[in-house]
Design a protein around this motif. Structure first.
Motif, PDB file in Angstrom:
ATOM      1  N   LYS A 491       0.825  -1.205   0.000  1.00 30.26           N
ATOM      2  CA  LYS A 491       0.000   0.000   0.000  1.00 30.26           C
ATOM      3  C   LYS A 491       0.860   1.256   0.000  1.00 30.26           C
ATOM      4  O   LYS A 491       0.561   2.239  -0.699  1.00 30.26           O
ATOM      5  CB  LYS A 491      -0.914  -0.024   1.224  1.00 30.26           C
ATOM      6  CG  LYS A 491      -1.888   1.145   1.284  1.00 30.26           C
ATOM      7  CD  LYS A 491      -2.806   1.019   2.490  1.00 30.26           C
ATOM      8  CE  LYS A 491      -3.775   2.201   2.569  1.00 30.26           C
ATOM      9  NZ  LYS A 491      -4.674   2.086   3.755  1.00 30.26           N
ATOM     10  N   ALA A 492       1.953   1.236   0.765  1.00 33.93           N
ATOM     11  CA  ALA A 492       2.799   2.423   0.889  1.00 33.93           C
ATOM     12  C   ALA A 492       3.515   2.766  -0.411  1.00 33.93           C
ATOM     13  O   ALA A 492       3.687   3.939  -0.751  1.00 33.93           O
ATOM     14  CB  ALA A 492       3.814   2.223   2.012  1.00 33.93           C
ATOM     15  N   VAL A 493       3.964   1.758  -1.158  1.00 30.77           N
ATOM     16  CA  VAL A 493       4.763   2.037  -2.351  1.00 30.77           C
ATOM     17  C   VAL A 493       3.909   2.258  -3.590  1.00 30.77           C
ATOM     18  O   VAL A 493       4.371   2.846  -4.577  1.00 30.77           O
ATOM     19  CB  VAL A 493       5.789   0.913  -2.625  1.00 30.77           C
ATOM     20  CG1 VAL A 493       6.696   0.714  -1.441  1.00 30.77           C
ATOM     21  CG2 VAL A 493       5.108  -0.381  -3.020  1.00 30.77           C
ATOM     22  N   THR A 494       2.670   1.807  -3.534  1.00 27.93           N
ATOM     23  CA  THR A 494       1.804   1.948  -4.702  1.00 27.93           C
ATOM     24  C   THR A 494       1.549   3.428  -4.997  1.00 27.93           C
ATOM     25  O   THR A 494       1.078   4.182  -4.150  1.00 27.93           O
ATOM     26  CB  THR A 494       0.460   1.227  -4.478  1.00 27.93           C
ATOM     27  OG1 THR A 494       0.708  -0.159  -4.253  1.00 27.93           O
ATOM     28  CG2 THR A 494      -0.445   1.394  -5.690  1.00 27.93           C
ATOM     29  N   GLY A 495       1.890   3.828  -6.184  1.00 34.74           N
ATOM     30  CA  GLY A 495       1.683   5.206  -6.611  1.00 34.74           C
ATOM     31  C   GLY A 495       2.798   6.158  -6.245  1.00 34.74           C
ATOM     32  O   GLY A 495       2.803   7.317  -6.692  1.00 34.74           O
ATOM     33  N   ALA A 496       3.745   5.720  -5.411  1.00 38.31           N
ATOM     34  CA  ALA A 496       4.852   6.599  -5.045  1.00 38.31           C
ATOM     35  C   ALA A 496       5.799   6.770  -6.230  1.00 38.31           C
ATOM     36  O   ALA A 496       6.010   5.840  -7.016  1.00 38.31           O
ATOM     37  CB  ALA A 496       5.610   6.035  -3.857  1.00 38.31           C
ATOM     38  N   GLU A 497       6.376   7.957  -6.360  1.00 38.35           N
ATOM     39  CA  GLU A 497       7.314   8.205  -7.453  1.00 38.35           C
ATOM     40  C   GLU A 497       8.619   7.429  -7.265  1.00 38.35           C
ATOM     41  O   GLU A 497       9.240   6.978  -8.227  1.00 38.35           O
ATOM     42  CB  GLU A 497       7.601   9.707  -7.552  1.00 38.35           C
ATOM     43  CG  GLU A 497       8.477  10.087  -8.729  1.00 38.35           C
ATOM     44  CD  GLU A 497       8.622  11.590  -8.877  1.00 38.35           C
ATOM     45  OE1 GLU A 497       9.707  12.036  -9.310  1.00 38.35           O
ATOM     46  OE2 GLU A 497       7.665  12.331  -8.551  1.00 38.35           O
ATOM     47  N   VAL A 498       9.026   7.267  -6.005  1.00 39.17           N
ATOM     48  CA  VAL A 498      10.247   6.540  -5.688  1.00 39.17           C
ATOM     49  C   VAL A 498      10.030   5.757  -4.408  1.00 39.17           C
ATOM     50  O   VAL A 498       9.363   6.234  -3.486  1.00 39.17           O
ATOM     51  CB  VAL A 498      11.463   7.497  -5.569  1.00 39.17           C
ATOM     52  CG1 VAL A 498      11.223   8.549  -4.500  1.00 39.17           C
ATOM     53  CG2 VAL A 498      12.745   6.744  -5.261  1.00 39.17           C
ATOM     54  N   ALA A 499      10.568   4.551  -4.362  1.00 35.16           N
ATOM     55  CA  ALA A 499      10.516   3.720  -3.156  1.00 35.16           C
ATOM     56  C   ALA A 499      11.940   3.495  -2.667  1.00 35.16           C
ATOM     57  O   ALA A 499      12.786   2.964  -3.405  1.00 35.16           O
ATOM     58  CB  ALA A 499       9.848   2.385  -3.441  1.00 35.16           C
ATOM     59  N   ILE A 500      12.217   3.919  -1.428  1.00 37.26           N
ATOM     60  CA  ILE A 500      13.555   3.743  -0.836  1.00 37.26           C
ATOM     61  C   ILE A 500      13.448   2.667   0.235  1.00 37.26           C
ATOM     62  O   ILE A 500      12.714   2.820   1.217  1.00 37.26           O
ATOM     63  CB  ILE A 500      14.079   5.048  -0.221  1.00 37.26           C
ATOM     64  CG1 ILE A 500      13.966   6.205  -1.217  1.00 37.26           C
ATOM     65  CG2 ILE A 500      15.531   4.877   0.215  1.00 37.26           C
ATOM     66  CD1 ILE A 500      14.349   7.555  -0.632  1.00 37.26           C
ATOM     67  N   VAL A 501      14.176   1.575   0.040  1.00 33.65           N
ATOM     68  CA  VAL A 501      14.117   0.434   0.946  1.00 33.65           C
ATOM     69  C   VAL A 501      15.430   0.340   1.708  1.00 33.65           C
ATOM     70  O   VAL A 501      16.510   0.343   1.100  1.00 33.65           O
ATOM     71  CB  VAL A 501      13.865  -0.878   0.179  1.00 33.65           C
ATOM     72  CG1 VAL A 501      13.643  -2.025   1.160  1.00 33.65           C
ATOM     73  CG2 VAL A 501      12.666  -0.736  -0.747  1.00 33.65           C
ATOM     74  N   GLN A 535      13.064  -7.661  -2.387  1.00 35.65           N
ATOM     75  CA  GLN A 535      12.538  -8.401  -3.530  1.00 35.65           C
ATOM     76  C   GLN A 535      11.071  -8.060  -3.778  1.00 35.65           C
ATOM     77  O   GLN A 535      10.633  -7.901  -4.932  1.00 35.65           O
ATOM     78  CB  GLN A 535      12.705  -9.911  -3.297  1.00 35.65           C
ATOM     79  CG  GLN A 535      14.140 -10.398  -3.286  1.00 35.65           C
ATOM     80  CD  GLN A 535      14.787 -10.389  -4.669  1.00 35.65           C
ATOM     81  OE1 GLN A 535      14.171 -10.021  -5.662  1.00 35.65           O
ATOM     82  NE2 GLN A 535      16.060 -10.764  -4.739  1.00 35.65           N
ATOM     83  N   HIS A 536      10.317  -7.931  -2.686  1.00 36.97           N
ATOM     84  CA  HIS A 536       8.896  -7.621  -2.839  1.00 36.97           C
ATOM     85  C   HIS A 536       8.696  -6.231  -3.424  1.00 36.97           C
ATOM     86  O   HIS A 536       7.907  -6.053  -4.376  1.00 36.97           O
ATOM     87  CB  HIS A 536       8.195  -7.719  -1.481  1.00 36.97           C
ATOM     88  CG  HIS A 536       6.750  -7.320  -1.520  1.00 36.97           C
ATOM     89  ND1 HIS A 536       5.788  -8.079  -2.151  1.00 36.97           N
ATOM     90  CD2 HIS A 536       6.105  -6.226  -1.016  1.00 36.97           C
ATOM     91  CE1 HIS A 536       4.624  -7.487  -2.040  1.00 36.97           C
ATOM     92  NE2 HIS A 536       4.783  -6.361  -1.356  1.00 36.97           N
ATOM     93  N   VAL A 537       9.370  -5.234  -2.886  1.00 35.93           N
ATOM     94  CA  VAL A 537       9.205  -3.869  -3.392  1.00 35.93           C
ATOM     95  C   VAL A 537       9.663  -3.788  -4.850  1.00 35.93           C
ATOM     96  O   VAL A 537       8.991  -3.173  -5.693  1.00 35.93           O
ATOM     97  CB  VAL A 537       9.961  -2.859  -2.514  1.00 35.93           C
ATOM     98  CG1 VAL A 537       9.921  -1.470  -3.126  1.00 35.93           C
ATOM     99  CG2 VAL A 537       9.380  -2.836  -1.105  1.00 35.93           C
ATOM    100  N   ALA A 538      10.800  -4.419  -5.157  1.00 36.59           N
ATOM    101  CA  ALA A 538      11.315  -4.370  -6.533  1.00 36.59           C
ATOM    102  C   ALA A 538      10.359  -5.058  -7.509  1.00 36.59           C
ATOM    103  O   ALA A 538      10.297  -4.686  -8.690  1.00 36.59           O
ATOM    104  CB  ALA A 538      12.688  -5.014  -6.599  1.00 36.59           C
ATOM    105  N   SER A 539       9.610  -6.023  -7.024  1.00 36.60           N
ATOM    106  CA  SER A 539       8.694  -6.735  -7.910  1.00 36.60           C
ATOM    107  C   SER A 539       7.478  -5.897  -8.293  1.00 36.60           C
ATOM    108  O   SER A 539       6.799  -6.207  -9.275  1.00 36.60           O
ATOM    109  CB  SER A 539       8.231  -8.035  -7.241  1.00 36.60           C
ATOM    110  OG  SER A 539       7.341  -7.767  -6.158  1.00 36.60           O
ATOM    111  N   ILE A 540       7.199  -4.835  -7.526  1.00 38.03           N
ATOM    112  CA  ILE A 540       5.998  -4.036  -7.790  1.00 38.03           C
ATOM    113  C   ILE A 540       6.276  -2.562  -8.051  1.00 38.03           C
ATOM    114  O   ILE A 540       5.364  -1.824  -8.405  1.00 38.03           O
ATOM    115  CB  ILE A 540       4.990  -4.158  -6.616  1.00 38.03           C
ATOM    116  CG1 ILE A 540       5.607  -3.644  -5.307  1.00 38.03           C
ATOM    117  CG2 ILE A 540       4.499  -5.587  -6.474  1.00 38.03           C
ATOM    118  CD1 ILE A 540       4.640  -3.647  -4.130  1.00 38.03           C
TER     119      ILE A 540
END
Length: 846
Positions: A491-501, A535-540
């Motif tokens: 939910k947090a990464v959906t629609g975000a311009e950038v995801a920093i893990v 892996q999960h964030v990179a997959s989406i």
């Protein structure tokens, strides 16, 4: 037990030739006495005058710790009330002041090295030294350069600098100079071969592991950074005048480090002409007379075990001198070395009263906490932080290695929305100091665990700094700290311009076990499910940026090549300004310039060496059969492709290399050192009447406190059991490779001057780290070895010349037969470039 002084010629030859089966450490006696050379003359003269005033008991008091929790510091020697001398205060750690409040938490040594910047090495050392000075501390128990990093999973690699002895030597030297310029004795540690935490020290019938290291390997790898480094740092370590060197817990070639006459007497005090004092690590001493004659000068913590009240020295050292087993000259040399270090750094003028207490942060408490005696004010809460947060932030940014940056994903420029994912981005809910000696892994990782730690005055988590940046940019932020709540992460990464893990991997000293890791890491993966989160964030998410806080290499191959992973950064252990430092890099407030200080293997087996977790025997042996081939030397020799090589690091600009020039110099032939030392001196007289060494009438003994007084009859003289030459005070022959601080002074003759042009071909200002490597040409030499580097700050299209003076030592190998450095007849080649595997400039050394 004594190592027999009768050693077969075959055994000596086996050691010299690196044959490790049934490894042994050749005996070497007597312990060399200080001579006051190499810039120690003034300090030596002051020490002589001071020591000449002392009684036997007072001399013993300065060599022996008073015991664990005996007084305010982690290590305290006895005092000399008659001369109003309080004794010495030794305090951890290599990255700040352990067990104190109102102090700074500096980046780890590993991070300092990743800057490859001598100015920052020295500035960090000076800032740490000033904080120790202002708390009343005499000796900082740091910097660390052992372990060197033989094992990628080694728990304390982060306390040191790098797997490369040259980079380590420069960082160590500049840190030493910074600390000692602040008026505090630096303690370089650990000497030598302590490359893992498992089974590092003796426990009951279980011996510490023995690091079985051949003569050539010792000299060309594990002793190099202790010996010297020239040009970048002019003089280093022994040559820099480091005041103290701490022994390690382990054995070296089956002799404990604190009583190893070969490493202490022969290598350190004779060949390298070390003028300071040698202290034991805490309870790493396993003998009394043996360790004294083998070169140990100070016993820490003074008791035989944690709060035991027993001692190998103290009263036993007094008795050994009284009965003639230990000669006066050896005791005088111990104390003169200690006091020379004291005067060399200016402690006689820089000293302030000890104003903190290691055992309590309360204002009032016991001055002898182990005995619960002497209740009074123990902590003045003096704030020594000054403006060091600015330096800490600078080093944090300058040590962040940009490993991947696809399609200029970084730096960020006011993105509309950012998702910040991972426990490592967030605070420990209980606070950064919730776990003693940082012995847990909750929240963001900015420091490993163990004695090499300091209390955080505060810790800026990445999420805190990134939210502050986002507020100024009017960026929307979502964040998730739970590494197991994948629904929330999605939910947090959906629609975000950038995801920093964010992910981390922790480690530290063996007395603390975290998540089943007893100091050393059990594996080279990320902790707390972070690999799965990535892996999960990179997959989406098509713009996934990874930030790693780790104590060393982890396996990144799976996500390195993932098309949605656009950037990877290694931030290491950046200290209290962690969040601000990584934000500076992510947003381009600082251009990345850091370079890897270790190799990133694709799998654990790539490294060739590994921690031995189960000793399998009461007498564990670790044979260094790989010789000098660790880390990048091993990868090169075996033709193994790494994920990221040693010395690699990207920038937001680009650099080119050109115009290699090699100029041969003519310093003349190398001459082995000849001649003899003077005879051993003594200072003052000793009263040999045992009655005058007894406890004074009516004396009150603090429970478990270590005293120099004897209580009972003096045992008989034991000189008949000593190794040959152990008490010999006559002039001794100088070693061919010795004769000066760090070895034969001609090792620093300049043989070649090499220069190259470095140009910033990009559009933004940046710092490049040019690196010079050599191939020494022999069939057993590494493909390349680092010898020099610099940091060049260049505007767009600006060029600057990188220059390095190659010394005789740089092109020499250790010859076991002559026990000296020799320049082989093999053709030698110089390489210059931006990493160990990107060396566009090459030329012969004719």
């Amino acid at each position: 037990m004594w190592i027999s002084s009768v050693v077969s010629l075959a055994a000596l030859a086996a050691f010299a030739n690196g044959q490790l089966e049934n490894a042994f450490s050749p005996p070497h006696y007597p312990s060399p006495w200080m001579r006051g050379g190499n810039g120690w003359q003034d300090a030596y003269a002051k020490a002589q005058a001071f020591v000449s005033q002392l009684t036997l008991l007072e001399k013993v008091n300065l060599t022996t710790g008073v015991g664990w929790e005996g007084e305010a510091c982690v290590g305290n020697t006895g005092s000399i009330p008659r001369l109003n001398f309080r004794g010495l205060c030794m305090q951890d750690s290599p990255l700040g002041i352990r067990f104190a409040d109102n102090v700074s938490a500096f980046p780890a040594g590993m991070n300092a090295a990743a800057t490859w910047t001598t100015r920052l090495f020295k500035s960090r050392g000076n800032a740490m030294g000033s904080e120790h000075r202002d708390k009343g501390i005499d000796a900082q128990l740091g910097p660390a350069a052992g372990p060197l990093g033989r094992f990628a999973a080694g728990g304390r690699n982060w306390e040191g600098f790098s797997v490369d002895p040259v980079l380590t030597g420069v960082a160590l030297a500049e840190t030493v100079k910074g600390i000692q310029d602040a008026g505090v004795i630096a303690t370089a540690k650990h000497f030598i071969g302590n490359e893992q935490e498992h089974n590092r020290d003796k426990s009951g019938d279980q011996n510490a592991y023995s690091s079985n290291i051949g003569d050539k390997t010792l000299h060309e790898l594990y002793l190099w950074h202790v010996q010297h480094y020239k040009n970048i740092s002019k003089y280093a370590n022994v040559r820099a005048g480091v005041g103290s060197i701490m022994c390690s817990y382990n054995r070296i070639n089956n002799s404990y480090a604190s009583q190893n006459s070969y490493t202490l007497n022969y290598l350190l005090k004779n060949e390298l002409d070390f003028q300071g004092f040698v202290m034991s690590d805490w309870w790493a001493q396993h003998s009394g007379v043996d360790s004294a004659l083998a070169g140990l000068d100070m016993s820490m913590a003074g008791d035989q075990g944690l709060a035991s009240g027993d001692t190998y020295w103290g009263s036993n050292l007094t008795a050994a001198v009284l009965n003639g087993t230990i000669p006066q000259w050896r005791l005088d040399d111990m104390v003169t070395r200690i006091m020379s270090a004291y005067y060399k750094v200016g402690r006689d003028t820089a000293r302030v009263p000890i104003n903190f207490n290691s055992w309590s942060l309360e204002t009032y408490g016991y001055i002898h906490p182990q005995a619960s005696e002497g209740y009074q004010q123990i902590n003045e809460h003096v704030n020594v932080q000054a403006d060091h947060k600015d330096l800490i932030r600078e080093i944090g940014g300058a040590s962040t290695v940009l490993l991947k940056n696809t399609n200029n994903a970084l730096p960020l420029n006011k993105p509309k929305s950012v998702a910040i994912i991972g426990e490592d981005a967030h605070d420990n809910p209980a606070g950064p100091n919730a776990c003693a000696d940082r012995g847990c892994n909750v929240g963001t990782l900015a420091m490993g665990w163990g004695s090499g730690t300091a209390n955080f005055p505060y810790l800026i988590a990445p999420v805190t700094a990134l939210k502050a940046q986002a507020a100024g940019d009017h960026t929307t932020v979502t964040n998730v700290s739970n590494n197991y709540d994948f629904d929330a992460i999605t939910k947090a990464v959906t629609g975000a311009e950038v995801a920093i893990v964010f992910g981390n991997a922790d480690g530290g000293e063996d007395y603390i076990t975290v998540d089943g890791n007893q100091g050393d890491r059990n594996n080279l993966t990320l902790w707390g499910n972070a690999d799965a989160v990535i892996q999960h964030v990179a997959s989406i998410h098509p713009n996934t940026i990874i930030v790693l806080h780790t104590i060393g290499a982890v396996i990144v191959e799976d996500y390195k090549n993932h098309p949605n992973v656009t950037a990877i950064l290694w931030a290491g252990l950046p200290g209290q300004e962690s969040g601000n430092a990584i934000t500076d890099i992510l947003y381009g407030h600082r251009n990345p310039s850091a370079k890897n200080v270790f190799t990133w293997g694709k799998k654990r087996e790539d490294y060739g060496t590994d921690v031995i977790y189960d000793p399998g025997t009461l007498n564990p042996q670790q044979d260094y059969t790989e010789g000098v081939f660790i880390d990048y030397r091993h990868f090169d020799a075996q033709g193994i492709e790494p994920s990221y090589e040693f010395g690699f690091g990207l920038s937001y600009t680009n650099f080119s290399y050109s115009d290699l020039k090699i100029e041969k110099q003519a310093p003349g032939p190398y001459q082995p050192t000849t001649g003899q030392t003077s005879a051993a001196p003594t200072f003052g007289t000793i009263d040999y009447d045992p009655k005058n060494a007894e406890f004074p009438p009516g004396w009150h003994s603090v429970k478990l406190y270590v005293y120099p007084y004897i209580d009972g009859p003096v045992p008989t003289n034991q000189t008949q059991n000593l190794p040959k030459g152990a008490t010999d005070s006559s002039p001794q022959p100088k070693l061919p490779a010795g004769g000066s601080g760090g070895g034969n002074r001609q090792l620093w003759d300049v043989m070649y001057t090499v220069s190259a042009t470095v140009t910033n071909t990009g559009s933004v200002k940046g710092t490049e780290i040019p690196q010079l490597y050599l191939n020494l040409g022999g069939p057993d030499d590494p493909k390349v070895v680092l010898r020099g580097f610099d940091d060049l700050i260049l505007d767009p299209q600006e060029s600057e010349t990188f220059t390095y003076e190659i010394t005789r030592r740089d092109i020499s190998n250790w010859d076991t037969a002559s026990q000296n450095w020799v320049v082989s007849s093999y053709p030698k080649t110089v390489y210059v470039g931006s990493s160990s595997r990107n060396l566009p400039l090459t030329g012969p050394l004719n």
